[in-house]
Every structure is written in structure tokens, then in C-alpha cells.
Scaffold this motif. Structure first.
Motif, PDB file in Angstrom:
ATOM      1  N   ILE A 207       0.856  -1.185   0.000  1.00 37.40           N
ATOM      2  CA  ILE A 207       0.000   0.000   0.000  1.00 37.40           C
ATOM      3  C   ILE A 207       0.894   1.237   0.000  1.00 37.40           C
ATOM      4  N   ALA A 208       0.736   2.102  -1.011  1.00 36.20           N
ATOM      5  CA  ALA A 208       1.584   3.283  -1.144  1.00 36.20           C
ATOM      6  C   ALA A 208       0.775   4.541  -0.858  1.00 36.20           C
ATOM      7  N   TYR A 209       1.266   5.370   0.028  1.00 39.20           N
ATOM      8  CA  TYR A 209       0.604   6.632   0.358  1.00 39.20           C
ATOM      9  C   TYR A 209       1.661   7.598   0.887  1.00 39.20           C
ATOM     10  N   SER A 210       1.346   8.876   0.834  1.00 42.85           N
ATOM     11  CA  SER A 210       2.286   9.889   1.307  1.00 42.85           C
ATOM     12  C   SER A 210       2.008  10.234   2.768  1.00 42.85           C
ATOM     13  N   GLU A 211       2.946  10.958   3.373  1.00 47.29           N
ATOM     14  CA  GLU A 211       2.764  11.394   4.766  1.00 47.29           C
ATOM     15  C   GLU A 211       1.567  12.341   4.877  1.00 47.29           C
ATOM     16  N   LYS A 212       1.364  13.157   3.845  1.00 42.14           N
ATOM     17  CA  LYS A 212       0.243  14.089   3.869  1.00 42.14           C
ATOM     18  C   LYS A 212      -1.088  13.352   3.810  1.00 42.14           C
ATOM     19  N   GLN A 213      -1.125  12.283   3.028  1.00 43.53           N
ATOM     20  CA  GLN A 213      -2.359  11.483   2.932  1.00 43.53           C
ATOM     21  C   GLN A 213      -2.633  10.758   4.243  1.00 43.53           C
ATOM     22  N   MET A 214      -1.583  10.293   4.921  1.00 40.80           N
ATOM     23  CA  MET A 214      -1.756   9.690   6.240  1.00 40.80           C
ATOM     24  C   MET A 214      -2.246  10.739   7.237  1.00 40.80           C
ATOM     25  N   ALA A 215      -1.721  11.963   7.132  1.00 47.81           N
ATOM     26  CA  ALA A 215      -2.152  13.034   8.039  1.00 47.81           C
ATOM     27  C   ALA A 215      -3.639  13.353   7.851  1.00 47.81           C
ATOM     28  N   LEU A 216      -4.119  13.300   6.601  1.00 50.65           N
ATOM     29  CA  LEU A 216      -5.537  13.530   6.344  1.00 50.65           C
ATOM     30  C   LEU A 216      -6.383  12.425   6.955  1.00 50.65           C
ATOM     31  N   ALA A 217      -5.912  11.182   6.846  1.00 49.77           N
ATOM     32  CA  ALA A 217      -6.631  10.059   7.448  1.00 49.77           C
ATOM     33  C   ALA A 217      -6.698  10.214   8.968  1.00 49.77           C
ATOM     34  N   GLN A 218      -5.593  10.649   9.571  1.00 52.09           N
ATOM     35  CA  GLN A 218      -5.546  10.844  11.016  1.00 52.09           C
ATOM     36  C   GLN A 218      -6.471  11.985  11.442  1.00 52.09           C
TER      37      GLN A 218
END
Length: 326
Positions: A207-218
């Protein structure tokens, strides 16, 4: 073959129970869970029971995880469905769809289960034959002659009677010649193997995602927990990957700033903050959310303009028509 469909009547939503559930505050959610239960009963193919394995039933907390719903929502739906006599809950919390055999062709489902068992049996036999060393002969009793061979199994010298066996020889590639499987069954098995390999490749894909995308999920999870403090911990990697699909999707191409703006707006909307409980639901309703957000902001802007115009009109009136008294 495995069960890949269930029957639904086109008059389903004319049913009195369904119509009454629709009128409930969370009626739509209950009906979605009802449909999911029907599909899981079909997958289980266990006379209407919702099963994890052949012997272990799925319980409410596990269904909450699989359905991506809060446990309280799932329990509420199960209580409602049981109250309307649509499911049965036994002492072990096993869930069974009532009248399953009335609405589904049980005989056909059982036939499919038996066909699947036989297909697996043929598959295992084929794998054993493939494992034979190249060029090696193996004496295999044919199904038609198994019973007959029990009477004259041994000849005078104590070896198997050649009339009751077939010789099965493998070629240089290790593929058995003269295998008794039908050509159609071979094709089915090859398709199943290809499908299994495809699923395996998909599961092993990182699964590939950026730190910014993880921050949005959080951030989305943080907002949800403000409304539902005991909201279960999700798989944040999957959440971040869903956000990535919103950004990189061929048709979507959402910007991270746009997604964050909508996430924050949802947190302040009395209705949507109870509905959006995962990136999947955010993605599904994004166009609708964006349109409502822009409409409400425009409406609020118009109210502010009207208010400012009223203040100016009042000041003009108080000053005797001479403009701003200050």
C-alpha cells in the motif's frame, strides 16, 4: 462452484417490514446491514447462518469490523432485525436469516456446494499427478473397475491384475498423459488457479501513500472521535490509501487542501458528521459534500451582505439621510 449470487425480490421495498424500517431514524443504515447479512449468508452457504468458518459463527463485533461500522450501530441493527423477525439470534450469538430456504433455492445452493467439493477433490488429484517425476509410470485404478478389482485383485503370482488398472505416463514437462479429468473441468481449474494467483498478487501489493495522505486520514479519525469517543481503531494504512485514491484517481484528482477543507466542514455539520465515518464514505459522498459546503457558504455570505446593508441603511436613517454620522 462457490456461491456468487443470492436472490432478491424486486418487490422487496414494498414489504411492510422494510417500509417500517425505512421510516426509522437510522433506517437506511439498518437496511444496508440487512443486505450485507444476506450476502454473507450466501457466502457461508450454511442454511442462512452467518459463518466465519464451517463451525464458527460471525458475531456482532466481528461484523462491525467487516462492515466498517461502529459496534453500537451493528448491535442496534441486529436488535431491530430480530424484533421484526428477519433474523434469529441463538444463545451463542449465532445469526441466522429466517425463512432463508423460502427466498433462496436451497437445493441449488447445496448442489453448488457439492460441486465445489468435487472440484476441490479433482484439483488435489491433479496436483498429486503433477508432482510425479517426469516419465515415471503410476498404476491407477479406474473408478469403473474399483469394485471389480476387489474380487480378482491379485493374479496367481501375487501382483495386481493388469486388466483392472490403467497406466498413467507423464510427458517431459511432467504433465500426466491419460488423466481421467474432463477437459471442461481442467479449464475450470485453470481459471480458478489464475484467479487465486491474481488475488494473491493483489494482497501482496504494498500500500503506497504519502505522509500528507496519512495526516488527512488521522485528521478524519480525530474528528470522528469527537462525535463518537469510543470509535474503534481503524487500519490507518488502508484509510491513507483510500485518501491516495481520491488524490490520484483517474476521474477524481482531488487536491489534499480540498480534501482537508471538506473534512473540516463535515466535522461542523450536524448531519454529515454522523454519516462520514471512514475515507470510503467520504470518497463516495465527496461531490455531494463539496456542493453542500459551497452552497451553505454562499448562503452565509449572502446573509452577511444583507446584514451589512441593513446596518448601513439604519445609520443613514439615523443621520437624517446625510450619510454616515461618524
Amino acid at each position: 462452484m462457490a456461491i456468487t449470487w443470492i436472490k432478491l425480490q424486486i418487490s422487496m421495498f414494498d414489504n411492510q417490514k422494510i417500509r417500517l424500517i425505512e421510516k426509522m431514524p437510522a433506517g437506511d443504515t439498518v437496511l444496508i446491514i440487512w443486505i450485507k447479512l444476506l450476502t454473507y449468508a450466501g457466502k457461508s452457504n450454511a442454511n442462512g447462518y452467518i459463518m466465519l468458518t464451517d463451525t464458527i459463527p460471525l458475531k456482532s463485533d466481528q461484523l462491525a469490523t467487516l462492515f466498517d461500522r461502529p459496534i453500537e450501530t451493528v448491535k442496534m441493527a441486529l436488535i431491530t432485525l430480530e424484533k421484526f423477525g428477519m433474523i434469529n439470534l441463538d444463545d451463542n450469538e449465532a445469526i441466522q436469516i429466517t425463512n432463508w430456504d423460502k427466498y433462496q433455492n436451497v437445493d441449488r445452493l447445496e448442489m453448488a456446494k457439492e460441486q465445489n467439493r468435487l472440484r476441490q477433490q479433482r484439483f488435489r488429484k491433479r496436483q498429486r499427478l503433477k508432482a510425479l517425476p517426469s516419465g515415471k509410470e503410476e498404476e491407477v485404478l479406474t473408478p469403473e473397475k474399483t469394485a471389480a478389482s476387489s474380487n480378482d485383485e491379485h493374479s496367481g503370482n501375487g501382483v495386481l491384475n493388469k486388466g483392472n488398472v490403467r497406466r498413467n505416463v507423464t510427458n517431459d514437462a511432467g504433465i500426466p498423459l491419460g488423466v481421467t479429468l474432463s477437459h471442461a473441468a481442467d479449464i475450470d481449474l485453470e481459471k480458478e488457479l489464475e484467479k487465486d494467483q491474481k488475488i494473491s498478487r493483489q494482497r501482496n501489493t504494498k500500500i503506497a501513500y504519502s505522509e500528507k495522505q496519512m495526516a488527512l486520514a488521522q485528521q478524519l479519525l480525530k474528528n470522528i472521535k469527537l462525535v463518537i469517543p469510543n470509535f474503534r481503531e481503524p487500519n490507518l494504512e488502508r484509510w491513507a490509501n483510500e485518501i491516495r485514491l481520491m488524490v490520484e484517481g483517474r476521474r477524481e484528482k482531488r487536491s489534499a487542501d480540498e480534501i482537508l477543507t471538506v473534512i473540516q466542514w463535515v466535522a461542523g455539520d450536524d448531519f454529515w458528521r454522523t454519516v462520514i465515518q471512514s475515507p470510503a464514505s467520504l470518497r463516495k459522498n465527496f461531490d455531494k459534500l463539496l456542493a453542500q459546503m459551497q452552497f451553505k457558504k454562499k448562503k452565509q455570505s449572502g446573509v452577511r451582505k444583507d446584514k451589512n446593508a441593513c446596518i448601513k441603511e439604519w445609520l443613514k436613517h439615523e443621520s437624517g439621510g446625510g450619510g454616515d454620522p461618524l
